[in-house]
Design an enzyme around this catalytic site. Sequence first.
Site, PDB file in Angstrom:
ATOM      1  N   HIS A   1      54.748  65.873  56.238  1.00 40.51           N
ATOM      2  CA  HIS A   1      53.383  65.617  55.781  1.00 40.51           C
ATOM      3  C   HIS A   1      52.836  66.903  55.145  1.00 40.51           C
ATOM      4  CE1 HIS A   1      52.824  67.664  59.607  1.00 40.51           C
ATOM      5  NE2 HIS A   1      51.669  68.078  59.103  1.00 40.51           N
TER       6      HIS A   1
ATOM      7  N   HIS B   1      51.787  72.756  51.587  1.00 40.05           N
ATOM      8  CA  HIS B   1      53.234  72.783  51.796  1.00 40.05           C
ATOM      9  C   HIS B   1      53.646  71.644  52.724  1.00 40.05           C
ATOM     10  CE1 HIS B   1      51.704  74.778  55.382  1.00 40.05           C
ATOM     11  NE2 HIS B   1      52.837  74.408  55.970  1.00 40.05           N
TER      12      HIS B   1
END
Length: 181
Positions: free
Chosen positions: A37, A120
């Site tokens: 995620h 990220h």
Amino acid sequence: MPRLFTGLEIPPDIRMRLAQLRGGLRSARWIDTENYHITLRFIGDIDDRTADEVAAMLDTVKRTEVRVRLSGLGAFGSRKPHSIWARVEPTPELLELQAEQERLLQRIGLPPEGRKFTPHVTIARLKGASAREVASWLSIRGDFEAPSFMASRFVLFSSRASQGGGPYLVEEEYPLYADAA
């Protein structure tokens, strides 16, 4: 007491591309693909009343879909690397979505996030990896790229208190709207 954070989910085809990066680093604990995620805002351990306030406040976010593109790899912890991640291009739409959530959550009394937002996807946690080993691994795989995708919602995730998190559960979902232009 739930441990919460907001984020964007990664589509299955992109998760599979990320999974192909696994291996070649002895000290890596690879993240399960279903837990990939993009964290937008870590909230932490809060009481149920505050969790309800968070959910209600996030429901006020009215934003358009966000184009997401993963390009490149990196590591956090330059001298003592502790995680490997896929870089998410920091588009204005993504940065604005994250900043709005930050403002709204501070408005209900949550402390500001202490770290600068670096979009990220964490793909591995490291324990005992040398900077040289990680640099070598990154030099071989660092040109990673994936096709862009449209995030049509963000979610409120919960996690159990454990090292490395996961499994992550979607507690609430919030739509991002198709651009009317």
